[in-house]
Scaffold this motif. Structure first.
Motif, mmCIF file in Angstrom:
data_model
loop_
_atom_site.group_PDB
_atom_site.id
_atom_site.type_symbol
_atom_site.label_atom_id
_atom_site.label_comp_id
_atom_site.label_asym_id
_atom_site.label_seq_id
_atom_site.Cartn_x
_atom_site.Cartn_y
_atom_site.Cartn_z
ATOM 1 N N UNK A 131 0.838 -1.207 0.000
ATOM 2 C CA UNK A 131 0.000 0.000 0.000
ATOM 3 C C UNK A 131 0.869 1.252 0.000
ATOM 4 N N UNK A 132 0.284 2.381 -0.420
ATOM 5 C CA UNK A 132 1.051 3.637 -0.383
ATOM 6 C C UNK A 132 1.269 4.098 1.056
ATOM 7 N N UNK A 133 2.256 4.925 1.241
ATOM 8 C CA UNK A 133 2.574 5.423 2.587
ATOM 9 C C UNK A 133 1.451 6.341 3.098
ATOM 10 N N UNK A 134 1.216 6.333 4.397
ATOM 11 C CA UNK A 134 0.218 7.254 4.973
ATOM 12 C C UNK A 134 0.606 8.713 4.714
ATOM 13 N N UNK B 219 4.888 6.684 10.288
ATOM 14 C CA UNK B 219 3.780 5.727 10.249
ATOM 15 C C UNK B 219 3.846 4.931 8.953
ATOM 16 N N UNK B 220 3.545 3.635 9.067
ATOM 17 C CA UNK B 220 3.433 2.758 7.888
ATOM 18 C C UNK B 220 2.062 2.094 7.899
ATOM 19 N N UNK B 221 1.481 1.933 6.731
ATOM 20 C CA UNK B 221 0.224 1.184 6.605
ATOM 21 C C UNK B 221 0.540 -0.288 6.385
ATOM 22 N N UNK B 222 -0.272 -1.134 6.967
ATOM 23 C CA UNK B 222 -0.110 -2.581 6.748
ATOM 24 C C UNK B 222 -1.251 -3.034 5.840
ATOM 25 N N UNK B 223 -0.881 -3.565 4.665
ATOM 26 C CA UNK B 223 -1.876 -4.070 3.726
ATOM 27 C C UNK B 223 -1.906 -5.596 3.746
ATOM 28 N N UNK C 6 -7.090 6.405 -0.809
ATOM 29 C CA UNK C 6 -8.179 5.448 -1.081
ATOM 30 C C UNK C 6 -7.740 4.397 -2.103
ATOM 31 N N UNK C 7 -8.492 3.308 -2.131
ATOM 32 C CA UNK C 7 -8.275 2.280 -3.144
ATOM 33 C C UNK C 7 -7.482 1.083 -2.656
ATOM 34 N N UNK C 8 -6.883 1.167 -1.491
ATOM 35 C CA UNK C 8 -6.115 0.035 -0.979
ATOM 36 C C UNK C 8 -6.746 -0.496 0.301
ATOM 37 N N UNK C 9 -6.679 -1.802 0.454
ATOM 38 C CA UNK C 9 -7.194 -2.428 1.680
ATOM 39 C C UNK C 9 -6.101 -2.354 2.741
ATOM 40 N N UNK C 10 -6.403 -1.634 3.812
ATOM 41 C CA UNK C 10 -5.440 -1.477 4.902
ATOM 42 C C UNK C 10 -5.951 -2.274 6.102
ATOM 43 N N UNK D 77 2.682 -1.661 16.653
ATOM 44 C CA UNK D 77 2.127 -2.336 15.461
ATOM 45 C C UNK D 77 0.764 -2.922 15.821
ATOM 46 N N UNK D 78 -0.229 -2.588 15.030
ATOM 47 C CA UNK D 78 -1.565 -3.137 15.265
ATOM 48 C C UNK D 78 -2.150 -3.602 13.943
#
Length: 198
Positions: free
Chosen positions: A6-9, A77-81, A30-34, A53-54
């Motif tokens: 996913x793209x970065x927050x 911050x990083x998004x987890x996909x 938008x457009x990615x499942x996080x 990490x959650x």
């Protein structure tokens, strides 16, 4: 795999800044499942680094606890996909407050009442003390008045009883006297009864 990350927050910001905590918030394109997030928190002097990490959450904010007062921190911050973590967001710097500082006026109302509540509690404590003192003084005044009136009543009673007691010590006269009173009353009441019967 890289393309599935996913793209970065974006728009990472720090709110509700306090002496020992702060809230990090961010947005996700938008457009990615996080399915979660990962936060790296580091002191500017490099002494301490923490990772939070959650997963299985759609939350876009996180509270950072156990911070030290008047200390500079850097967070990312990083998004987890579904297929991995995003690149880290831009580095965001913030500095915690002194414990004596109040919140900035632009901070959220969610955390403000805690400090305002403490200030109010202090005012309430002094206010309550004044009220308690006033009530105690009022009670003291009421009790004093009651005691004074009670003493007057007592004095009146004792003077009356003294008057009653004095003749009773002379045995012969009061008995005849009271008897005479009773007899005279009785004799007076008898004719009236006879008149009613007639």
């Amino acid at each position: 795999m890289h393309s599935d990350r996913p793209p970065a927050p974006v728009n990472v910001s720090v709110m509700h800044l306090r002496a020992d905590s702060a809230t990090v918030s961010w947005e996700v394109p938008e457009g990615d499942i996080i399915i979660g997030f990962s936060i790296s928190q580091q002191r500017m002097d490099g002494k301490m680094q923490r990772f939070i990490r959650e997963v299985n959450t759609t939350s876009r904010s996180c509270v950072l606890w156990d911070l030290e007062e008047e200390t500079d921190y850097i967070i990312q911050v990083q998004s987890i996909g579904l297929y991995g973590e995003s690149q880290a967001s831009k580095r965001v710097h913030f500095r915690t407050l002194k414990k004596t500082d109040r919140f900035p006026s632009n901070s959220s109302n969610q955390d403000d009442p805690t400090v305002q509540g403490l200030d109010k509690a202090r005012h309430l404590q002094t206010g309550e003390m004044i009220i308690i003192v006033v009530v105690l003084l009022m009670w003291a005044a009421v009790i004093a008045l009651f005691c004074r009136q009670y003493d007057i009543i007592k004095d009146n009673d004792s003077s009356n009883s003294k008057e009653k007691v004095k003749p009773s010590s002379e045995r012969s006269t009061p008995e005849h006297h009271s008897g005479g009173l009773l007899r005279s009353k009785f004799h007076q009441s008898v004719p009236s009864i006879n008149i009613i019967e007639v």
